[in-house]
Design an enzyme around this catalytic site. Structure first.
Site, PDB file in Angstrom:
ATOM      1  N   ASP A  41       0.831  -1.209   0.000  1.00  0.00           N
ATOM      2  CA  ASP A  41       0.000   0.000   0.000  1.00  0.00           C
ATOM      3  C   ASP A  41       0.873   1.269   0.000  1.00  0.00           C
ATOM      4  O   ASP A  41       0.407   2.351   0.315  1.00  0.00           O
ATOM      5  CB  ASP A  41      -0.973  -0.005   1.187  1.00  0.00           C
ATOM      6  CG  ASP A  41      -0.233   0.035   2.527  1.00  0.00           C
ATOM      7  OD1 ASP A  41       1.016  -0.057   2.524  1.00  0.00           O
ATOM      8  OD2 ASP A  41      -0.908   0.167   3.563  1.00  0.00           O
ATOM      9  N   HIS A 246      26.706   6.512 -14.532  1.00  0.00           N
ATOM     10  CA  HIS A 246      25.580   6.531 -13.592  1.00  0.00           C
ATOM     11  C   HIS A 246      25.779   5.507 -12.476  1.00  0.00           C
ATOM     12  O   HIS A 246      24.849   4.798 -12.094  1.00  0.00           O
ATOM     13  CB  HIS A 246      24.260   6.278 -14.338  1.00  0.00           C
ATOM     14  CG  HIS A 246      23.882   7.434 -15.226  1.00  0.00           C
ATOM     15  ND1 HIS A 246      22.961   7.339 -16.231  1.00  0.00           N
ATOM     16  CD2 HIS A 246      24.320   8.708 -15.254  1.00  0.00           C
ATOM     17  CE1 HIS A 246      22.848   8.514 -16.843  1.00  0.00           C
ATOM     18  NE2 HIS A 246      23.671   9.356 -16.267  1.00  0.00           N
ATOM     19  N   ASP A 263      29.526  13.083  -7.680  1.00  0.00           N
ATOM     20  CA  ASP A 263      28.603  13.905  -8.475  1.00  0.00           C
ATOM     21  C   ASP A 263      27.313  13.996  -7.674  1.00  0.00           C
ATOM     22  O   ASP A 263      26.595  12.999  -7.520  1.00  0.00           O
ATOM     23  CB  ASP A 263      28.382  13.212  -9.836  1.00  0.00           C
ATOM     24  CG  ASP A 263      27.520  14.025 -10.789  1.00  0.00           C
ATOM     25  OD1 ASP A 263      26.795  14.926 -10.324  1.00  0.00           O
ATOM     26  OD2 ASP A 263      27.552  13.735 -12.007  1.00  0.00           O
ATOM     27  N   ASP A 274      24.033  20.843  -9.419  1.00  0.00           N
ATOM     28  CA  ASP A 274      24.632  19.652 -10.030  1.00  0.00           C
ATOM     29  C   ASP A 274      26.149  19.828 -10.065  1.00  0.00           C
ATOM     30  O   ASP A 274      26.693  20.443 -10.980  1.00  0.00           O
ATOM     31  CB  ASP A 274      24.048  19.486 -11.452  1.00  0.00           C
ATOM     32  CG  ASP A 274      24.503  18.205 -12.131  1.00  0.00           C
ATOM     33  OD1 ASP A 274      25.204  17.404 -11.502  1.00  0.00           O
ATOM     34  OD2 ASP A 274      24.152  18.025 -13.320  1.00  0.00           O
ATOM     35  N   HIS A 355      30.487  11.448 -22.989  1.00  0.00           N
ATOM     36  CA  HIS A 355      29.195  12.052 -22.657  1.00  0.00           C
ATOM     37  C   HIS A 355      29.212  13.507 -23.089  1.00  0.00           C
ATOM     38  O   HIS A 355      30.261  14.039 -23.474  1.00  0.00           O
ATOM     39  CB  HIS A 355      28.891  11.924 -21.158  1.00  0.00           C
ATOM     40  CG  HIS A 355      29.933  12.522 -20.250  1.00  0.00           C
ATOM     41  ND1 HIS A 355      30.136  13.884 -20.143  1.00  0.00           N
ATOM     42  CD2 HIS A 355      30.842  11.947 -19.421  1.00  0.00           C
ATOM     43  CE1 HIS A 355      31.106  14.120 -19.265  1.00  0.00           C
ATOM     44  NE2 HIS A 355      31.563  12.953 -18.826  1.00  0.00           N
ATOM     45  N   HIS A 359      24.484  20.451 -20.033  1.00  0.00           N
ATOM     46  CA  HIS A 359      23.030  20.320 -20.195  1.00  0.00           C
ATOM     47  C   HIS A 359      22.365  21.454 -19.452  1.00  0.00           C
ATOM     48  O   HIS A 359      22.959  22.046 -18.534  1.00  0.00           O
ATOM     49  CB  HIS A 359      22.537  18.950 -19.696  1.00  0.00           C
ATOM     50  CG  HIS A 359      22.869  18.636 -18.266  1.00  0.00           C
ATOM     51  ND1 HIS A 359      22.134  19.123 -17.203  1.00  0.00           N
ATOM     52  CD2 HIS A 359      23.870  17.898 -17.713  1.00  0.00           C
ATOM     53  CE1 HIS A 359      22.660  18.676 -16.067  1.00  0.00           C
ATOM     54  NE2 HIS A 359      23.730  17.947 -16.340  1.00  0.00           N
ATOM     55  N   HIS A 366      18.203  17.504 -15.659  1.00  0.00           N
ATOM     56  CA  HIS A 366      18.400  17.655 -17.109  1.00  0.00           C
ATOM     57  C   HIS A 366      17.201  18.468 -17.577  1.00  0.00           C
ATOM     58  O   HIS A 366      16.182  17.929 -17.976  1.00  0.00           O
ATOM     59  CB  HIS A 366      18.486  16.301 -17.808  1.00  0.00           C
ATOM     60  CG  HIS A 366      19.701  15.525 -17.400  1.00  0.00           C
ATOM     61  ND1 HIS A 366      19.801  14.172 -17.502  1.00  0.00           N
ATOM     62  CD2 HIS A 366      20.889  15.939 -16.869  1.00  0.00           C
ATOM     63  CE1 HIS A 366      20.991  13.775 -17.048  1.00  0.00           C
ATOM     64  NE2 HIS A 366      21.659  14.837 -16.666  1.00  0.00           N
ATOM     65  N   GLU A 384      30.753  20.217 -17.747  1.00  0.00           N
ATOM     66  CA  GLU A 384      31.197  19.003 -17.072  1.00  0.00           C
ATOM     67  C   GLU A 384      32.004  18.049 -17.947  1.00  0.00           C
ATOM     68  O   GLU A 384      31.603  16.915 -18.180  1.00  0.00           O
ATOM     69  CB  GLU A 384      30.011  18.258 -16.455  1.00  0.00           C
ATOM     70  CG  GLU A 384      28.833  17.997 -17.375  1.00  0.00           C
ATOM     71  CD  GLU A 384      27.723  17.240 -16.649  1.00  0.00           C
ATOM     72  OE1 GLU A 384      28.022  16.193 -16.073  1.00  0.00           O
ATOM     73  OE2 GLU A 384      26.574  17.709 -16.660  1.00  0.00           O
ATOM     74  N   TYR A 388      38.178   9.634 -18.885  1.00  0.00           N
ATOM     75  CA  TYR A 388      37.991   8.288 -18.328  1.00  0.00           C
ATOM     76  C   TYR A 388      38.989   7.357 -19.017  1.00  0.00           C
ATOM     77  O   TYR A 388      38.932   7.183 -20.245  1.00  0.00           O
ATOM     78  CB  TYR A 388      36.550   7.815 -18.556  1.00  0.00           C
ATOM     79  CG  TYR A 388      35.555   8.874 -18.098  1.00  0.00           C
ATOM     80  CD1 TYR A 388      35.206   9.001 -16.752  1.00  0.00           C
ATOM     81  CD2 TYR A 388      35.028   9.795 -19.005  1.00  0.00           C
ATOM     82  CE1 TYR A 388      34.335   9.995 -16.320  1.00  0.00           C
ATOM     83  CE2 TYR A 388      34.156  10.795 -18.585  1.00  0.00           C
ATOM     84  CZ  TYR A 388      33.818  10.890 -17.241  1.00  0.00           C
ATOM     85  OH  TYR A 388      32.969  11.887 -16.823  1.00  0.00           O
ATOM     86  N   ARG A 397      35.978  13.869 -13.468  1.00  0.00           N
ATOM     87  CA  ARG A 397      35.002  14.816 -14.050  1.00  0.00           C
ATOM     88  C   ARG A 397      34.963  16.037 -13.139  1.00  0.00           C
ATOM     89  O   ARG A 397      35.086  15.897 -11.912  1.00  0.00           O
ATOM     90  CB  ARG A 397      33.616  14.169 -14.167  1.00  0.00           C
ATOM     91  CG  ARG A 397      32.574  15.077 -14.799  1.00  0.00           C
ATOM     92  CD  ARG A 397      31.307  14.339 -15.279  1.00  0.00           C
ATOM     93  NE  ARG A 397      30.518  13.733 -14.223  1.00  0.00           N
ATOM     94  CZ  ARG A 397      30.435  12.431 -13.999  1.00  0.00           C
ATOM     95  NH1 ARG A 397      31.094  11.575 -14.767  1.00  0.00           N
ATOM     96  NH2 ARG A 397      29.685  11.960 -13.012  1.00  0.00           N
ATOM     97  N   GLU A 399      32.570  19.455 -12.639  1.00  0.00           N
ATOM     98  CA  GLU A 399      31.289  20.022 -13.099  1.00  0.00           C
ATOM     99  C   GLU A 399      30.886  21.236 -12.269  1.00  0.00           C
ATOM    100  O   GLU A 399      30.798  21.159 -11.040  1.00  0.00           O
ATOM    101  CB  GLU A 399      30.193  18.951 -12.982  1.00  0.00           C
ATOM    102  CG  GLU A 399      28.809  19.452 -13.338  1.00  0.00           C
ATOM    103  CD  GLU A 399      27.749  18.351 -13.352  1.00  0.00           C
ATOM    104  OE1 GLU A 399      27.928  17.332 -12.670  1.00  0.00           O
ATOM    105  OE2 GLU A 399      26.741  18.532 -14.059  1.00  0.00           O
TER     106      GLU A 399
END
Ligand code: GLY
Ligand code: MN
Ligand code: MN
Length: 436
Positions: A41, A246, A263, A274, A355, A359, A366, A384, A388, A397, A399
């Site tokens: 529930d 991710h 991140d 971000d 990547h 953005h 995003h 950013e 790698y 990275r 950002e």
């Protein structure tokens, strides 16, 4: 909501901006998100529809907004629809908005209870030629779930088949991308909380700490500073995990000699920060780590220097790619012949930077905004770049979030430590007494 109500002039201005884009004789209707079931529930925590939030500031399930600027009945040119408060339900689920509270949050003078909407809307729809309806047109979203906006659109088309229908989403995409100064002030608060949190984390990280312990420090500092929640799942990726964009498991030990990529960003007042920083677990970069870090920082600074009104995100990405190629040759990652023989549609640098560089950022991490049209003053974007390297089991990275001005941009994260030596200094400073 943990944060105090924002200045409702933000929402009033946003509604004005939307209404100016509507064709004559039209009505626009916006829905809140569904409450989403999880299991048993239980429900997922409620997340307001970003467009409805941008227009009203209301965070309550079953709310709606109707804009009908040409309504002959002036009292109903804009009105908010809310569920009627129910004393018994409130004993279980807590307080729901009363008229006065909703007026104060949104700046909307007319509040209608949901159970009387049908009778009210019927004659209004007949006075309008065109109905604006909304769906989520984010470029990355392929919606498979019949959420409320889609069900509502189907019902309207069924009930009123001879009306013209228009999409609100393209208007919102343009408007939401350009932030008002009032929105920037809120985003700055989200960023300031994120800064405070990063500084806490710099003093916390040491060899042997678990990634989830860092994540816990982030939650702790966010919530005690009135953030609603992390703006997205925090990525705490030590060692080789940093190459997984991710990575959110956050379940490994941070080891001596490794880097940890973090991140994370606070959501405050409905807006996101971000941030990404990559730091040495033991407080000192090795010479090679510093070499790659400095290359990433130069790329970051270069990207920031060309992110201004007039450029498209596509052209900008190509330019940063050219600069990345030069850096990767210097780092020994690419040879001159790799570059000479590269496929123009899949340039060689993308093996080490796979990547996008920027953005839009706002209510959504995003956020809505164009990739193909020239950028405009007032937009907020991330910067950013990353590097790698599989052979070296390393990912870096860096950002920040910037606000486009008429001629360039303002770095909203300018005060957050970013240079390798600043980070080392913070990490090695005498530990402040961390409040529990
Ligand atoms: N944290 C998500 C991103 O940087 O795009
Ligand atoms: Mn990020
Ligand atoms: Mn980002």
């Amino acid at each position: 909501m943990k944060y105090p109500p924002l200045d409702n002039a933000i929402y009033t201005k946003n509604r004005d901006r939307f209404v100016k884009q509507m064709v004559p004789g039209s009505i626009a209707i916006f829905n809140s998100n569904d409450e989403l079931p999880s299991n048993g529930d239980a429900l997922h925590p409620f997340r307001q529809n970003s467009d409805l939030y941008w227009l009203t500031g209301i965070v309550q399930e079953d709310s709606m907004l109707v804009l009908f600027p040409g309504n002959p009945d002036q009292r109903f040119r804009e009105f908010l629809v809310l569920t009627r408060p129910n004393e018994l339900k409130e004993k279980w689920d807590g307080h729901r908005l009363r008229r006065e509270e909703a007026m104060n949050i949104s700046g909307i003078r007319q509040i209608v209870w949901l159970d009387s909407l049908d009778g009210l809307l019927q004659p209004m729809i007949h006075l309008a030629e065109t109905v604006y309806l909304n769906t989520n047109e984010n470029d990355r979203k392929n919606n498979q779930v019949p959420v409320r906006d889609y069900r509502f659109a189907a019902e309207m088309r069924h009930r009123y088949p001879l009306h013209q229908y228009r999409r609100s989403a393209p208007i919102l995409k343009l408007l939401r991308a350009v932030k008002l100064p009032g929105e920037i002030a809120v985003m700055q608060q989200a960023i300031d909380i994120t800064q405070k949190t990063f500084e806490r984390v710099l003093q916390f990280v040491r060899p042997g700490v678990m990634e989830y312990e860092i994540e816990a420090e982030i939650w702790h500092e966010f919530i005690r500073n009135r953030a609603t929640r992390p703006a997205y799942n925090s990525i705490i990726a030590s060692g080789n995990r940093a190459r997984v964009l991710h990575y959110i498991e956050n379940n490994q030990e941070c080891k001596n000699g490794e880097l940890v990529l973090m991140d994370f960003g606070a959501e405050y007042g409905g807006y996101c920060a971000d941030l990404t920083r990559t730091i040495p677990v033991n407080g000192r970069f090795t010479p090679r780590q510093k070499e790659v870090y400095d290359a990433c920082l130069r790329l970051h600074d270069y990207a920031k220097s060309i992110l201004k009104p007039g450029i498209t995100l596509l052209d900008y990405t190509d330019k940063v790619g050219i600069e990345a190629t030069k850096e990767f040759v210097k780092l020994g990652l690419l040879s001159r012949s790799d570059v000479k023989n590269q496929d123009k549609d899949n340039p060689a640098y993308r093996k080490f930077l796979y990547h996008g560089i920027s953005h839009h950022l706002g209510i959504d991490v995003h956020d809505l905004g164009t990739r193909t049209e020239p950028l405009q003053a007032g937009m907020v974007l991330t910067v950013e770049p990353g590097i790698y390297i599989e052979n070296e089991q390393m990912g870096i990275r860096i950002e920040n979030n910037v606000w486009l001005t008429k001629t360039g941009n303002k770095d909203l994260m300018a005060k957050i430590p970013i240079h390798a030596d600043e980070i080392e200094k913070f990490m090695n400073a005498k530990k402040a007494k961390v409040k529990s």
